[in-house]
Each structure stands twice: as structure tokens, then as C-alpha cells.
Design a protein around this motif. Sequence first.
Motif, mmCIF file in Angstrom:
data_model
loop_
_atom_site.group_PDB
_atom_site.id
_atom_site.type_symbol
_atom_site.label_atom_id
_atom_site.label_comp_id
_atom_site.label_asym_id
_atom_site.label_seq_id
_atom_site.Cartn_x
_atom_site.Cartn_y
_atom_site.Cartn_z
ATOM 1 N N HIS A 140 0.833 -1.197 0.000
ATOM 2 C CA HIS A 140 0.000 0.000 0.000
ATOM 3 C C HIS A 140 0.869 1.250 0.000
ATOM 4 O O HIS A 140 1.444 1.601 1.019
ATOM 5 C CB HIS A 140 -0.920 -0.012 1.227
ATOM 6 N N ASN A 141 0.954 1.915 -1.124
ATOM 7 C CA ASN A 141 1.641 3.196 -1.234
ATOM 8 C C ASN A 141 0.754 4.221 -0.534
ATOM 9 O O ASN A 141 -0.344 4.507 -0.992
ATOM 10 C CB ASN A 141 1.846 3.555 -2.707
ATOM 11 N N LEU A 142 1.241 4.783 0.587
ATOM 12 C CA LEU A 142 0.422 5.724 1.346
ATOM 13 C C LEU A 142 0.175 7.032 0.598
ATOM 14 O O LEU A 142 -0.646 7.845 1.022
ATOM 15 C CB LEU A 142 1.061 6.002 2.712
ATOM 16 N N GLY A 143 0.854 7.220 -0.508
ATOM 17 C CA GLY A 143 0.596 8.375 -1.352
ATOM 18 C C GLY A 143 -0.615 8.183 -2.236
ATOM 19 O O GLY A 143 -1.070 9.125 -2.881
ATOM 20 N N CYS A 144 -1.149 6.979 -2.292
ATOM 21 C CA CYS A 144 -2.344 6.701 -3.097
ATOM 22 C C CYS A 144 -3.578 6.895 -2.223
ATOM 23 O O CYS A 144 -3.586 6.507 -1.058
ATOM 24 C CB CYS A 144 -2.329 5.275 -3.624
ATOM 25 N N GLY A 145 -4.591 7.479 -2.779
ATOM 26 C CA GLY A 145 -5.796 7.703 -1.993
ATOM 27 C C GLY A 145 -6.999 7.925 -2.873
ATOM 28 O O GLY A 145 -6.918 7.904 -4.091
ATOM 29 N N GLY A 146 -8.111 8.141 -2.221
ATOM 30 C CA GLY A 146 -9.309 8.505 -2.951
ATOM 31 C C GLY A 146 -10.314 7.400 -3.153
ATOM 32 O O GLY A 146 -11.371 7.633 -3.714
#
Length: 171
Positions: free
Chosen positions: A139-145
Motif C-alpha cells: 500500500h503506497n500511502l501516497g495513493c488515496g481517494g
Amino acid sequence: MFIVKFSPLFFVCLSAACGHSVSQTADLTSTEKPDLYLAMERTRCLGNCPVYELEVLQDGQVSFEGFSFSEKDFGMTKSNGKIKDTLSAKEINQLISEIDNANFFSLSADVGESGNCATDHSTVIISIKLRNEEKKINHNLGCGGTADLMKLENLENKIDEIVETKRWIGE
């Protein structure tokens, strides 16, 4: 006449079979432990993110190893650079409940790389084995939404909360 001769034998066999089944179930329940294995790693970022590996075994044994931006010396027992601790049965059950609440095993294996992503964040690598299921998600914590990413991040934070990693990484 056939029924009259064999019905006592039938009830004796039925009673014996039921008694045997009940004792087997009771034995399994008294020694049963959840088949949990959980590993979580937080990787480097372009800032001051704590970098560590955490492992939880079914008997509650916890292993923590901090690599950077972590305060490892809080009086816990160290073995080969790792801090050891033990979770209670209640805490293990909380972990299992959080895994279930997040629907971890129904999440896509690549959910952690979806949504809008920034590259300067840490990645959380989480591996869980539970009830004959096994899954690993990066899980890349820079990914969201997305809703699934929110579930995943909430699970990661709940794991940290239940294991109390703040005592080893500080605030």
C-alpha cells in the motif's frame, strides 16, 4: 416386527454416535487457537517516516524491529535487535475483528497502488494468514481517494493501535 427387533439397536448406535461427536467437538474447542499470522512493514519516505517491521503470531507473540525514526529502547526484551512482546487473547481477537471489518481478503491485491498516487510517501506491506486464507498487499500511502484504500489504511492504523507501536516509534 423388523422395526421392533432393531429399534433398540438403532437407538443404542445413535446414542453412541452422538456422544462421540459431542466429545470430539468439546476437545477441539478447548484447544483451538486462531490461525493468525500477521506481518506489517512500513518503508522509507522522503521525510521522517518511521521505518519498521512488525510480526504477530497466533499465540500473541509480537516481534518489532525499528530501522529509522524509531525509538527502540523502551525497556522491552530485545533479541537479535528485535523487541519482543506478547498480546493478550483479547487483543488477538481485536486484530481478527479488524481484519474482518476491513474485508481484507476481499480487497484486490493491487488496491494499494490505485487511486491518485504521490511518490514521496511510505509504503505499508501487509501480509495476513487467517482461516486458511493468505494475502499480501503493498500500500503506497501516497495513493488515496477510494473506499478500499480507506479500509486498508484504517486496518493498518488499527494494527498499530492494538500492538501499541507508538511505544517503540514515539509520537
